[in-house]
Design a protein around this motif. Structure first.
Motif, mmCIF file in Angstrom:
data_model
loop_
_atom_site.group_PDB
_atom_site.id
_atom_site.type_symbol
_atom_site.label_atom_id
_atom_site.label_comp_id
_atom_site.label_asym_id
_atom_site.label_seq_id
_atom_site.Cartn_x
_atom_site.Cartn_y
_atom_site.Cartn_z
ATOM 1 N N ARG A 152 -10.590 -21.184 4.473
ATOM 2 C CA ARG A 152 -10.845 -20.256 3.403
ATOM 3 C C ARG A 152 -11.177 -21.049 2.190
ATOM 4 N NH1 ARG A 152 -9.915 -14.709 4.056
ATOM 5 N NH2 ARG A 152 -9.609 -14.379 6.321
ATOM 6 N N VAL A 153 -10.807 -22.230 1.782
ATOM 7 C CA VAL A 153 -10.850 -23.081 0.558
ATOM 8 C C VAL A 153 -10.831 -24.540 0.834
ATOM 9 C CG1 VAL A 153 -9.613 -21.217 -1.074
ATOM 10 C CG2 VAL A 153 -8.359 -22.709 0.270
ATOM 11 N N VAL A 154 -11.780 -25.200 0.090
ATOM 12 C CA VAL A 154 -11.949 -26.726 0.115
ATOM 13 C C VAL A 154 -11.898 -27.053 -1.212
ATOM 14 C CG1 VAL A 154 -13.231 -26.503 2.097
ATOM 15 C CG2 VAL A 154 -14.477 -26.614 0.205
ATOM 16 N N THR A 155 -11.290 -28.553 -1.368
ATOM 17 C CA THR A 155 -11.726 -29.165 -2.648
ATOM 18 C C THR A 155 -11.786 -30.716 -2.398
ATOM 19 O OG1 THR A 155 -10.929 -29.153 -5.088
ATOM 20 C CG2 THR A 155 -9.390 -29.322 -3.397
ATOM 21 N N VAL A 156 -12.052 -31.369 -3.331
ATOM 22 C CA VAL A 156 -12.129 -32.964 -3.257
ATOM 23 C C VAL A 156 -10.929 -33.406 -4.124
ATOM 24 C CG1 VAL A 156 -13.599 -35.002 -3.775
ATOM 25 C CG2 VAL A 156 -14.608 -32.942 -2.755
ATOM 26 N N VAL A 157 -10.185 -34.276 -3.586
ATOM 27 C CA VAL A 157 -9.098 -34.864 -4.447
ATOM 28 C C VAL A 157 -9.530 -36.226 -4.976
ATOM 29 C CG1 VAL A 157 -6.570 -35.599 -4.386
ATOM 30 C CG2 VAL A 157 -7.583 -33.673 -2.731
ATOM 31 N N PRO A 158 -9.608 -36.370 -6.266
ATOM 32 C CA PRO A 158 -10.183 -37.842 -6.647
ATOM 33 C C PRO A 158 -9.336 -38.909 -6.415
ATOM 34 C CG PRO A 158 -9.881 -36.159 -8.438
ATOM 35 C CD PRO A 158 -9.055 -35.478 -7.251
ATOM 36 N N PRO A 159 -9.819 -40.106 -6.145
ATOM 37 C CA PRO A 159 -9.069 -41.288 -5.579
ATOM 38 C C PRO A 159 -7.739 -41.579 -6.636
ATOM 39 C CG PRO A 159 -11.405 -41.734 -6.056
ATOM 40 C CD PRO A 159 -11.251 -40.435 -6.629
ATOM 41 N N THR A 160 -6.906 -42.163 -5.977
ATOM 42 C CA THR A 160 -5.662 -42.918 -6.441
ATOM 43 C C THR A 160 -5.581 -44.240 -6.101
ATOM 44 O OG1 THR A 160 -4.296 -42.051 -4.759
ATOM 45 C CG2 THR A 160 -4.612 -40.682 -6.518
ATOM 46 N N THR A 161 -4.631 -44.995 -6.363
ATOM 47 C CA THR A 161 -4.220 -46.291 -6.147
ATOM 48 C C THR A 161 -3.876 -46.191 -4.556
ATOM 49 O OG1 THR A 161 -3.573 -47.038 -8.218
ATOM 50 C CG2 THR A 161 -2.790 -48.384 -6.242
ATOM 51 N N GLU A 162 -3.262 -45.246 -3.998
ATOM 52 C CA GLU A 162 -2.819 -45.010 -2.463
ATOM 53 C C GLU A 162 -3.914 -44.521 -1.978
ATOM 54 O OE1 GLU A 162 -1.217 -43.677 -5.317
ATOM 55 O OE2 GLU A 162 0.661 -44.995 -5.377
ATOM 56 N N ASN A 163 -4.723 -43.854 -2.347
ATOM 57 C CA ASN A 163 -6.025 -43.426 -1.411
ATOM 58 C C ASN A 163 -7.244 -43.622 -2.512
ATOM 59 O OD1 ASN A 163 -4.475 -41.757 0.482
ATOM 60 N ND2 ASN A 163 -3.547 -40.817 -1.204
ATOM 61 N N PRO A 164 -7.631 -45.041 -2.510
ATOM 62 C CA PRO A 164 -8.957 -45.324 -3.062
ATOM 63 C C PRO A 164 -10.162 -44.440 -2.746
ATOM 64 C CG PRO A 164 -8.049 -47.108 -1.481
ATOM 65 C CD PRO A 164 -7.093 -46.000 -1.461
ATOM 66 N N ASN A 165 -10.227 -44.029 -1.722
ATOM 67 C CA ASN A 165 -11.424 -43.146 -1.273
ATOM 68 C C ASN A 165 -11.306 -41.733 -1.617
ATOM 69 O OD1 ASN A 165 -13.018 -45.396 0.121
ATOM 70 N ND2 ASN A 165 -11.230 -45.268 1.309
ATOM 71 N N GLY A 166 -10.107 -41.225 -2.030
ATOM 72 C CA GLY A 166 -9.874 -40.045 -2.429
ATOM 73 C C GLY A 166 -9.574 -38.935 -1.080
ATOM 74 N N MET A 167 -9.359 -37.741 -1.457
ATOM 75 C CA MET A 167 -9.167 -36.911 -0.129
ATOM 76 C C MET A 167 -9.920 -35.726 -0.176
ATOM 77 S SD MET A 167 -6.635 -38.735 1.592
ATOM 78 C CE MET A 167 -5.427 -37.514 2.240
ATOM 79 N N VAL A 168 -10.185 -35.239 1.075
ATOM 80 C CA VAL A 168 -10.791 -33.994 1.030
ATOM 81 C C VAL A 168 -9.493 -32.914 1.581
ATOM 82 C CG1 VAL A 168 -12.063 -32.309 2.270
ATOM 83 C CG2 VAL A 168 -13.080 -34.454 1.765
ATOM 84 N N ALA A 169 -9.470 -31.752 0.859
ATOM 85 C CA ALA A 169 -8.301 -30.825 1.083
ATOM 86 C C ALA A 169 -8.986 -29.495 1.537
ATOM 87 C CB ALA A 169 -7.666 -30.549 -0.085
ATOM 88 N N THR A 170 -8.334 -28.919 2.575
ATOM 89 C CA THR A 170 -8.896 -27.842 3.203
ATOM 90 C C THR A 170 -7.523 -26.732 3.334
ATOM 91 O OG1 THR A 170 -8.720 -28.407 5.402
ATOM 92 C CG2 THR A 170 -10.879 -28.659 4.239
ATOM 93 N N GLY A 171 -7.763 -25.342 3.017
ATOM 94 C CA GLY A 171 -6.956 -24.442 3.364
ATOM 95 C C GLY A 171 -7.156 -23.289 4.118
#
Length: 283
Positions: free
Chosen positions: A64-83
């Protein structure tokens, strides 16, 4: 200064059912979610061409929903979030889309909204269960209880506070898990929220209006009318231009609180819109 005109430049084909969600990262990548149960990653391969890069198959039921999570030190490539309608939020590492890196569980009904903080440290979800949840490091930090119906929209401000919009017609700002402010004016379900470059935010509703609000003062500073049916989605261009889409099969572009363009989309409804850094619009 001349204003841009809009024309169809690309069609992305691959989903087997209607596309309910879309978001962009920069000008080169799109993420879509569909009732076919998948999310898909699309990469630009030419000036007016995108190619499907990955298919994400982690949900049971529609995405139903998607967003992009910006990079952090722990996740330097960022993340994709889906719900999805399976009541879960999936976080995907872009280096391995074969399965979710993390599943966030706790909602008791379909996920209806997702947003990430600008620094990538928090993800906020909204649900048909009338709550929103703030997730940090894969753990629910706050459950936001106060709305009486579905939470259709969530937004994370730079100060860490969260704004939610609900089918109960209300908009709330939350600080440390508690309601700090409410924004009243819409006369039907609040379906979308977007942060504007000047620090204000905009909302859209089934009442067919887009409204612009002062965060601190709480007052509605502009009301935009033009849609003829429910408005489902909002996005903003880098220059602050607001883009909306809805049940009337149009995408509308609002500049300085005035309707600048109406784009007719050959679909039954415009469920979501996204803006690219180059000024393009995806729907």
């Amino acid at each position: 200064m001349s204003q841009p005109s809009y024309k169809l430049s690309a069609v992305l084909s691959g989903h087997s059912s209607d596309v309910r969600a879309i978001t962009a990262q920069g000008s080169e990548l799109l993420v879509s979610g569909s009732r076919d149960g998948t999310a898909r990653i699309w990469e630009r391969v030419g000036p007016n061409e995108f190619a499907q890069d990955k298919v994400l198959t982690g949900h049971r039921g529609s995405v139903r929903v998607v967003t992009v999570v910006p990079p952090t030190t722990e996740n330097p490539n960022g993340m994709v979030a889906t719900g999805g309608e399976d009541k879960t939020v999936c976080l995907w590492d872009p280096t391995d889309f074969t399965q979710p890196a993390t599943r966030l569980t706790g909602h008791s009904d379909c996920i209806s909204a997702l947003a990430a903080s600008a620094d990538g440290t928090a993800v906020v979800s909204g649900s048909w269960d009338s709550t929103a949840k703030v997730w940090v490091d894969g753990v629910c930090k706050h459950t936001l209880v106060g709305h009486r119906q579905t939470v259709w929209a969530v937004l994370v401000l730079d100060d860490g506070s969260v704004i939610t919009g609900s089918a109960d017609k209300s908009i709330c700002r939350w600080v440390d898990g508690r309601i700090a402010q409410t924004y009243s004016g819409h006369t039907d379900c609040v379906r979308a929220l977007v942060l504007l470059p000047d620090g204000r935010f905009a909302s859209a509703s089934n009442d067919t209006t887009v409204r612009v609000w002062s965060v601190a003062g709480g007052e509605c500073q502009a009301v935009m009318r033009g849609h003829s049916a429910f408005i489902y989605t909002l996005a903003v261009l880098p220059d602050g231009t607001i883009v909306s889409g809805g049940e009337d099969r149009t995408v509308r572009v609002w500049r300085d609180s005035r309707l600048a363009h109406t784009i007719f989309v050959p679909s039954t409804s415009v469920w979501d819109v996204a803006t690219l850094d180059n000024g393009d619009i995806a729907s």
